[in-house]
Motif scaffolding. Sequence first.
Motif, PDB file in Angstrom:
ATOM      1  N   ARG A 172       0.625  -1.267   0.031  1.00  0.00           N
ATOM      2  CA  ARG A 172       0.037   0.011   0.031  1.00  0.00           C
ATOM      3  C   ARG A 172       1.017   1.146   0.110  1.00  0.00           C
ATOM      4  N   LYS A 173       1.812   1.353   0.732  1.00  0.00           N
ATOM      5  CA  LYS A 173       2.639   2.357   0.867  1.00  0.00           C
ATOM      6  C   LYS A 173       3.641   2.660  -0.432  1.00  0.00           C
ATOM      7  N   ARG A 174       4.076   1.601  -0.986  1.00  0.00           N
ATOM      8  CA  ARG A 174       4.683   1.849  -2.302  1.00  0.00           C
ATOM      9  C   ARG A 174       3.607   2.349  -3.459  1.00  0.00           C
ATOM     10  N   SER A 175       2.467   1.839  -3.472  1.00  0.00           N
ATOM     11  CA  SER A 175       1.449   2.029  -4.540  1.00  0.00           C
ATOM     12  C   SER A 175       1.201   3.875  -3.980  1.00  0.00           C
ATOM     13  N   ALA A 176       0.864   4.368  -2.957  1.00  0.00           N
ATOM     14  CA  ALA A 176       0.893   5.383  -2.773  1.00  0.00           C
ATOM     15  C   ALA A 176       1.920   6.491  -3.108  1.00  0.00           C
ATOM     16  N   ILE A 177       3.296   6.034  -2.852  1.00  0.00           N
ATOM     17  CA  ILE A 177       4.259   6.804  -3.400  1.00  0.00           C
ATOM     18  C   ILE A 177       4.318   6.763  -4.985  1.00  0.00           C
ATOM     19  N   TYR A 178       4.079   5.852  -5.498  1.00  0.00           N
ATOM     20  CA  TYR A 178       4.263   5.632  -7.023  1.00  0.00           C
ATOM     21  C   TYR A 178       2.960   6.661  -7.812  1.00  0.00           C
ATOM     22  N   HIS A 179       1.902   6.473  -7.052  1.00  0.00           N
ATOM     23  CA  HIS A 179       0.769   7.181  -7.605  1.00  0.00           C
ATOM     24  C   HIS A 179       1.160   8.664  -7.211  1.00  0.00           C
ATOM     25  N   ALA A 180       1.651   9.116  -6.100  1.00  0.00           N
ATOM     26  CA  ALA A 180       1.930  10.649  -5.881  1.00  0.00           C
ATOM     27  C   ALA A 180       2.893  11.134  -7.063  1.00  0.00           C
ATOM     28  N   ALA A 181       3.906  10.194  -7.309  1.00  0.00           N
ATOM     29  CA  ALA A 181       5.020  10.591  -8.174  1.00  0.00           C
ATOM     30  C   ALA A 181       4.343  10.661  -9.646  1.00  0.00           C
ATOM     31  N   ARG A 182       3.629   9.843  -9.888  1.00  0.00           N
ATOM     32  CA  ARG A 182       2.960   9.897 -11.414  1.00  0.00           C
ATOM     33  C   ARG A 182       2.162  11.075 -11.292  1.00  0.00           C
ATOM     34  N   LEU A 183       1.301  11.262 -10.306  1.00  0.00           N
ATOM     35  CA  LEU A 183       0.468  12.498 -10.501  1.00  0.00           C
ATOM     36  C   LEU A 183       1.309  13.790 -10.596  1.00  0.00           C
ATOM     37  N   SER A 184       2.138  13.871  -9.959  1.00  0.00           N
ATOM     38  CA  SER A 184       3.143  14.943 -10.058  1.00  0.00           C
ATOM     39  C   SER A 184       3.804  15.140 -11.314  1.00  0.00           C
ATOM     40  N   MET A 185       4.095  13.905 -11.988  1.00  0.00           N
ATOM     41  CA  MET A 185       4.700  14.063 -13.342  1.00  0.00           C
ATOM     42  C   MET A 185       3.868  14.517 -14.444  1.00  0.00           C
ATOM     43  N   LEU A 186       2.453  13.840 -14.257  1.00  0.00           N
ATOM     44  CA  LEU A 186       1.375  14.064 -15.119  1.00  0.00           C
ATOM     45  C   LEU A 186       0.860  15.641 -15.194  1.00  0.00           C
ATOM     46  N   HIS A 187       1.182  16.279 -13.885  1.00  0.00           N
ATOM     47  CA  HIS A 187       0.507  17.576 -13.515  1.00  0.00           C
ATOM     48  C   HIS A 187       1.761  18.375 -14.284  1.00  0.00           C
ATOM     49  N   GLU A 188       3.000  18.085 -14.180  1.00  0.00           N
ATOM     50  CA  GLU A 188       3.923  18.966 -14.894  1.00  0.00           C
ATOM     51  C   GLU A 188       3.709  18.940 -16.402  1.00  0.00           C
ATOM     52  N   LYS A 205       2.205  21.505 -21.674  1.00  0.00           N
ATOM     53  CA  LYS A 205       1.049  21.469 -22.824  1.00  0.00           C
ATOM     54  C   LYS A 205       0.171  22.709 -22.900  1.00  0.00           C
ATOM     55  N   LEU A 206      -0.172  23.099 -21.512  1.00  0.00           N
ATOM     56  CA  LEU A 206      -0.899  24.313 -21.478  1.00  0.00           C
ATOM     57  C   LEU A 206      -0.297  25.495 -21.909  1.00  0.00           C
ATOM     58  N   GLU A 207       0.934  25.588 -21.509  1.00  0.00           N
ATOM     59  CA  GLU A 207       1.843  26.678 -21.765  1.00  0.00           C
ATOM     60  C   GLU A 207       1.968  26.780 -23.441  1.00  0.00           C
ATOM     61  N   GLN A 208       2.246  25.471 -23.950  1.00  0.00           N
ATOM     62  CA  GLN A 208       2.581  25.438 -25.388  1.00  0.00           C
ATOM     63  C   GLN A 208       1.103  25.913 -26.124  1.00  0.00           C
ATOM     64  N   VAL A 209       0.174  25.266 -25.854  1.00  0.00           N
ATOM     65  CA  VAL A 209      -1.341  25.797 -26.287  1.00  0.00           C
ATOM     66  C   VAL A 209      -1.411  27.364 -26.176  1.00  0.00           C
ATOM     67  N   ASP A 210      -1.222  28.077 -24.964  1.00  0.00           N
ATOM     68  CA  ASP A 210      -1.413  29.272 -24.853  1.00  0.00           C
ATOM     69  C   ASP A 210      -0.511  30.153 -25.766  1.00  0.00           C
ATOM     70  N   HIS A 211       0.834  29.668 -26.017  1.00  0.00           N
ATOM     71  CA  HIS A 211       1.591  30.174 -26.924  1.00  0.00           C
ATOM     72  C   HIS A 211       0.978  30.357 -28.449  1.00  0.00           C
ATOM     73  N   ALA A 212       0.681  29.016 -28.904  1.00  0.00           N
ATOM     74  CA  ALA A 212       0.079  28.924 -30.023  1.00  0.00           C
ATOM     75  C   ALA A 212      -1.076  29.750 -30.257  1.00  0.00           C
TER      76      ALA A 212
END
Length: 63
Positions: free
Chosen positions: A11-27, A32-39
């Motif tokens: 459970r703890k490994r899963s929570a750490i993995y999901h937090a890291a994945r969420l952070s990466m997806l957020h970045e 992408k939103l910055e690229q869309v704004d520029h376009a």
Amino acid sequence: MLFEPRNMDGRKRSAIYHAARLSMLHERLAKKLEQVDHAADQVEQAAADLVGAANQPAVLARG
């Protein structure tokens, strides 16, 4: 394995993995939103240039 389990059920490994994945997806989403704004800025500028060119008096060619 990306993260070592901290307990036997993972459970703890899963929570750490999901937090890291969420952070990466957020970045990635923020980038992408910055690229869309520029376009969008480029499209707005091109539209303004087109309107400006369309409002210029026409020059008739004489032959």
